[in-house]
Write an enzyme that holds these catalytic residues in place. Structure first.
Site, PDB file in Angstrom:
ATOM      1  N   SER A 113      16.175  -4.062  -1.893  1.00  0.00           N
ATOM      2  CA  SER A 113      17.110  -5.148  -1.021  1.00  0.00           C
ATOM      3  C   SER A 113      16.316  -5.984  -0.126  1.00  0.00           C
ATOM      4  O   SER A 113      15.708  -6.916  -0.853  1.00  0.00           O
ATOM      5  CB  SER A 113      17.862  -4.236  -0.279  1.00  0.00           C
ATOM      6  OG  SER A 113      19.055  -4.995   0.338  1.00  0.00           O
ATOM      7  N   HIS A 114      16.532  -5.858   1.247  1.00  0.00           N
ATOM      8  CA  HIS A 114      16.048  -6.883   1.972  1.00  0.00           C
ATOM      9  C   HIS A 114      14.512  -6.778   2.423  1.00  0.00           C
ATOM     10  O   HIS A 114      13.873  -7.485   3.116  1.00  0.00           O
ATOM     11  CB  HIS A 114      16.699  -6.898   3.434  1.00  0.00           C
ATOM     12  CG  HIS A 114      16.726  -5.634   4.056  1.00  0.00           C
ATOM     13  ND1 HIS A 114      17.427  -4.595   3.481  1.00  0.00           N
ATOM     14  CD2 HIS A 114      16.075  -5.099   4.971  1.00  0.00           C
ATOM     15  CE1 HIS A 114      17.204  -3.470   4.290  1.00  0.00           C
ATOM     16  NE2 HIS A 114      16.531  -3.704   5.070  1.00  0.00           N
ATOM     17  N   ASP A 278      20.479 -11.676   0.501  1.00  0.00           N
ATOM     18  CA  ASP A 278      19.141 -11.136   0.602  1.00  0.00           C
ATOM     19  C   ASP A 278      18.494 -10.752  -0.619  1.00  0.00           C
ATOM     20  O   ASP A 278      19.165 -11.191  -1.924  1.00  0.00           O
ATOM     21  CB  ASP A 278      19.596  -9.916   1.292  1.00  0.00           C
ATOM     22  CG  ASP A 278      20.116  -8.553   0.503  1.00  0.00           C
ATOM     23  OD1 ASP A 278      21.098  -9.162  -0.314  1.00  0.00           O
ATOM     24  OD2 ASP A 278      19.972  -7.381   0.607  1.00  0.00           O
ATOM     25  N   ASP A 280      18.688  -8.458  -3.025  1.00  0.00           N
ATOM     26  CA  ASP A 280      19.527  -8.137  -4.137  1.00  0.00           C
ATOM     27  C   ASP A 280      20.938  -8.568  -4.251  1.00  0.00           C
ATOM     28  O   ASP A 280      21.739  -8.099  -4.970  1.00  0.00           O
ATOM     29  CB  ASP A 280      19.557  -6.343  -4.218  1.00  0.00           C
ATOM     30  CG  ASP A 280      20.198  -5.726  -3.019  1.00  0.00           C
ATOM     31  OD1 ASP A 280      20.173  -6.483  -1.786  1.00  0.00           O
ATOM     32  OD2 ASP A 280      20.681  -4.748  -3.181  1.00  0.00           O
ATOM     33  N   ASP A 282      23.375  -8.600  -2.143  1.00  0.00           N
ATOM     34  CA  ASP A 282      24.725  -7.837  -1.520  1.00  0.00           C
ATOM     35  C   ASP A 282      24.803  -8.156  -0.101  1.00  0.00           C
ATOM     36  O   ASP A 282      26.010  -7.831   0.668  1.00  0.00           O
ATOM     37  CB  ASP A 282      24.738  -6.443  -1.531  1.00  0.00           C
ATOM     38  CG  ASP A 282      23.345  -5.775  -1.069  1.00  0.00           C
ATOM     39  OD1 ASP A 282      22.344  -6.241  -0.422  1.00  0.00           O
ATOM     40  OD2 ASP A 282      23.320  -4.675  -1.179  1.00  0.00           O
ATOM     41  N   ARG A 283      24.083  -9.022   0.735  1.00  0.00           N
ATOM     42  CA  ARG A 283      24.092  -9.308   2.041  1.00  0.00           C
ATOM     43  C   ARG A 283      24.566 -10.746   2.008  1.00  0.00           C
ATOM     44  O   ARG A 283      24.081 -11.575   1.290  1.00  0.00           O
ATOM     45  CB  ARG A 283      22.796  -9.126   2.996  1.00  0.00           C
ATOM     46  CG  ARG A 283      22.607  -7.631   2.934  1.00  0.00           C
ATOM     47  CD  ARG A 283      21.388  -7.297   3.926  1.00  0.00           C
ATOM     48  NE  ARG A 283      20.969  -5.929   4.107  1.00  0.00           N
ATOM     49  CZ  ARG A 283      20.439  -5.530   5.317  1.00  0.00           C
ATOM     50  NH1 ARG A 283      19.868  -6.179   6.203  1.00  0.00           N
ATOM     51  NH2 ARG A 283      20.201  -4.199   5.265  1.00  0.00           N
ATOM     52  N   LYS A 377      28.730  -4.026  -1.463  1.00  0.00           N
ATOM     53  CA  LYS A 377      28.773  -5.346  -0.346  1.00  0.00           C
ATOM     54  C   LYS A 377      28.534  -6.505  -1.179  1.00  0.00           C
ATOM     55  O   LYS A 377      27.556  -6.087  -2.127  1.00  0.00           O
ATOM     56  CB  LYS A 377      28.088  -5.159   1.017  1.00  0.00           C
ATOM     57  CG  LYS A 377      26.389  -5.005   0.625  1.00  0.00           C
ATOM     58  CD  LYS A 377      26.020  -4.760   2.137  1.00  0.00           C
ATOM     59  CE  LYS A 377      24.600  -4.564   2.296  1.00  0.00           C
ATOM     60  NZ  LYS A 377      24.013  -3.132   2.119  1.00  0.00           N
TER      61      LYS A 377
END
Ligand code: VG1
Ligand code: CO
Length: 544
Positions: A113-114, A278, A280, A282-283, A377
């Site tokens: 992710s992030h 981000d 992946d 989702d943010r 998300k």
């Protein structure tokens, strides 16, 4: 199919965190490390013989190698079909959509992710269930149990699969289907939003924008949807080419890390709308002309305006937020008479509420917002939601937010992160806080009286599962609140998160700087936790 059985020994550090297993790439590169975890996933599942498994990742370093291993292990385990994003790429929300759309048994998403990417940075893997959402704790606990006693894994003997050509092929009796990673997702977005309206707003100049993909997975998604379909000019999407190391950056959409976008949005001739996503996808971060929207406010504003969006025009069933997220959305729920749930941190806790239609929208303070359209998300979805909302309201972002505060009051909010703190020191800080909990209620700290002090536990209203130790919270009679948690996604030492909020009803005081408005809470937090004193730091590493 030739299947090899390989003997292995357990690793003792494969416990999934807030969102899957995240470690340094070098940890994943140890002999059988990835294989042990993947076999443990399969050993925790039942009834998948002949079914489909979705596979994809955010394209970070090690993505391709890992996918080849997982394809062969899934084939050996007995899956009948593997549905894979072209090039091994799928954003997390797109993977969730594909699991649902093609009624797959589940999916494996490769992402940290992030967290930064590259040979010396982070990699991650998580399992999502058939509803498209992250595996619930029951499954992640079972996976961990298997990792502690694993003795062998199974892997098919076929050659590496070509991940780059779209289409279906038979590989030793298993169907491998390579999909365009963007097409199904773009189709879903077109069903949810009023693309014609947004397109017109962009065309007539009402809506000017920049989207920072941070050299991560949303680049191709945003380019296709925002530039090709919605007609924004080329160059609207910044850093749109996904790179294995995200260009050396930290693909976390906040003002500390999305520097290029932040500079543009706080310049003299800033566009009306700015956003970022981000690693992946989702943010999301939402900005206006010289304005930043906190994720907690964003969730509340989206909930209050749901009727402006075609997919939610008939109304929403309820809302949910993670515990440390500000109480702004609660005020909307109260006014609209909607159920509002408070869950532990992590998207897996929203799945049951969404499946049972108890909620339609949900979010977290950590730049995450989503709805019942998938079970993750969804960064770009949130960005399109704001674009649709702006196109309907025809107001600047700052004015939309000011109007919202006028109606509901403002929950002034911020989060302080102390990263890579020595684990023993971090645990000591949490113990120090825990020790004070029984004595705090009723106490006065500066001008604030403690109403409650506890450690958050959650009982899922749908399946009655219990989750304990989900963060320490101290609430005051005036509505202010301080929350302390240790991160479950970091890979170096411990990250201490301090969440601070204060309610301000008076519209004349809405225009304050959050750090200043929260100065007293920040001081109380230090007094109770001794984070600075014990960690030897003078300031947080990241303030969001
Ligand atoms: C963080 C966030 C949490 C989020 C999680 C995964 O977890 O606080 O809200 O769900 O990351 O997001 P933690 O345990 O480090 O606080 V993502 O975009 O990294 O999958
Ligand atoms: Co993410």
């Amino acid at each position: 199919m030739q299947i090899k059985t390989i003997t292995t020994t357990p690793y003792d550090d494969q416990k999934p965190g807030t969102s899957g297993l995240r470690k340094k790439v070098t940890v994943f590169q140890q002999a059988n490390y990835l294989e042990n975890f993947v076999q443990s996933i399969f050993d925790s599942l039942e009834g998948f013989q002949g079914q489909s498994l979705v596979l994809g990742g955010d394209g970070r370093y090690f993505n391709r190698q890992a996918i080849q291993v997982i394809i062969k292990m899934a084939a050996a385990a007995g899956f009948g079909e593997l549905i894979i994003g072209q090039g091994g790429l799928l954003s997390t929300p797109a993977a969730s959509n594909i699991i649902r759309k093609y009624t797959a048994f589940g999916g494996i998403i490769l992402s940290a992710s992030h967290n930064p990417g590259g040979p010396k940075e982070d990699f991650g893997i998580k399992y999502n269930v058939g509803n498209g959402g992250p595996a619930p704790e029951k499954i992640t606990n079972a996976i961990f149990d298997h990792t502690t006693s694993i003795a062998e894994y199974k892997i098919a003997g076929f050659k590496d699969v070509d991940l780059d050509a779209v289409g279906s092929m038979d590989v030793d009796g298993v169907t491998v289907r390579i999909l365009d990673p963007v097409a199904d997702y773009a189709e879903l977005m077109a069903e949810i939003f009023d693309f014609e309206l947004i397109k017109n707003s962009i065309k007539n100049g009402d809506l000017s924008l920049r989207f920072d993909a941070m050299h991560a997975i949303t680049g191709p998604y945003a380019k296709h949807i925002i530039e090709d379909i919605l007609g924004a000019e080329e160059g609207t999407v910044l850093n749109g080419v996904p790179l294995e190391d995200f260009g050396g950056g930290h693909p976390d959409p906040n003002m500390a890390h999305a520097k290029e976008l932040t500079k543009i949005m706080f310049s003299q001739d800033a566009p009306t709308f700015g956003a970022a996503s981000d690693g992946d996808g989702d943010r999301n971060m939402i900005m206006g002309d010289n304005f930043f929207v906190t994720p907690s406010d964003s969730l509340a504003i989206m909930a209050a305006n749901a009727k402006l969006i075609p997919a939610y025009a008939k109304g929403i069933s309820g809302v949910a937020r993670s515990m440390p997220t500000s109480q702004a959305v609660d005020r909307v729920a109260q006014k609209e008479n909607l159920p509002c749930y408070e869950t532990p941190t992590g998207w897996k806790f929203f799945g049951n509420l969404l499946d049972a239609d108890r909620i339609t929208l949900c979010g977290e303070e950590s730049f995450g917002t989503g709805s019942n359209h998938v079970r993750e998300k969804d960064g770009l979805w949130a960005v399109l939601y704001w674009m649709n909302m702006i196109a309907r309201k025809r107001q600047p972002v700052a004015e939309i937010v000011a109007d919202h505060w006028q109606t509901y009051g403002r929950d002034i909010y911020c989060r302080h992160d102390y990263e890579a703190v020595d684990s023993a020191i971090a645990n000591g800080i949490m113990d120090l806080l825990r020790g004070q909990l029984p004595t705090l209620a009723g106490k006065s700290l500066a001008d604030n009286t403690v109403k409650y002090a506890d450690e958050f536990s959650y009982s899922d209203p749908v399946d009655n599962s219990e989750s304990h130790n989900q963060g320490i919270r101290i609430g005051f009679t005036n509505g202010s609140r301080i929350v302390f948690r240790l991160s479950g996604t970091g890979t170096v030492g411990a990250t201490i998160r301090i969440y601070l909020e204060k309610f301000e009803a008076d519209a004349d005081k809405h225009d304050q700087d959050a750090q200043q408005a929260l100065a007293e809470m920040i001081e109380i937090a230090e007094q109770l936790s001794e984070v600075k004193k014990r960690s030897g730091r003078t300031a947080p590493d990241v303030i969001t």
